[in-house]
Design a protein around this motif. Structure first.
Motif, PDB file in Angstrom:
ATOM      1  N   LEU A 284      -4.696   4.042  -7.461  1.00 23.33           N
ATOM      2  CA  LEU A 284      -5.221   3.029  -8.376  1.00 23.33           C
ATOM      3  C   LEU A 284      -4.317   2.896  -9.599  1.00 23.33           C
ATOM      4  N   ALA A 285      -3.912   4.018 -10.155  1.00 23.24           N
ATOM      5  CA  ALA A 285      -3.020   3.987 -11.313  1.00 23.24           C
ATOM      6  C   ALA A 285      -1.697   3.314 -10.956  1.00 23.24           C
ATOM      7  N   GLU A 286      -1.161   3.604  -9.767  1.00 24.14           N
ATOM      8  CA  GLU A 286       0.093   2.988  -9.325  1.00 24.14           C
ATOM      9  C   GLU A 286      -0.067   1.476  -9.152  1.00 24.14           C
ATOM     10  N   ALA A 287      -1.190   1.060  -8.560  1.00 26.52           N
ATOM     11  CA  ALA A 287      -1.441  -0.371  -8.363  1.00 26.52           C
ATOM     12  C   ALA A 287      -1.584  -1.077  -9.706  1.00 26.52           C
TER      13      ALA A 287
ATOM     14  N   GLY B 182     -12.173   5.971  -5.050  1.00 25.09           N
ATOM     15  CA  GLY B 182     -11.951   7.328  -5.522  1.00 25.09           C
ATOM     16  C   GLY B 182     -10.508   7.783  -5.530  1.00 25.09           C
ATOM     17  N   ALA B 183      -9.586   6.934  -5.093  1.00 25.99           N
ATOM     18  CA  ALA B 183      -8.162   7.288  -5.038  1.00 25.99           C
ATOM     19  C   ALA B 183      -7.525   6.990  -6.393  1.00 25.99           C
TER      20      ALA B 183
END
Length: 75
Positions: free
Chosen positions: A23-26, A18-19
């Protein structure tokens, strides 16, 4: 689950469920990573999985659980 298979920063990336922002950064990091790094992570992940999840190893763990249960050591 996934944390048992992936070591963050060693053979992949993990983010909390849910983060969205992490997630987008990874994902952005992975898209920009050199091909060699991704190949290395893939090879490490394959080795980690093969080492930790061999049939003989899993059978031994299951046998230990059965023995512990039979001896009344599991609740």
């Amino acid at each position: 689950g996934i944390p048992e298979l992936v070591e963050d920063g060693v053979c992949g990336r993990l983010v909390a469920a849910g983060a969205v922002e992490p997630l987008a950064e990874a994902m952005d990091e992975l898209l920009q990573a050199p091909t060699e790094q991704l190949a290395e992570w893939g090879a490490k992940g394959a080795r980690r999985t093969a080492q930790r999840h061999r049939a003989a190893t899993e059978a031994a763990r299951l046998a230990e659980l059965i023995e512990a249960s039979a001896a009344g050591r599991l609740h």
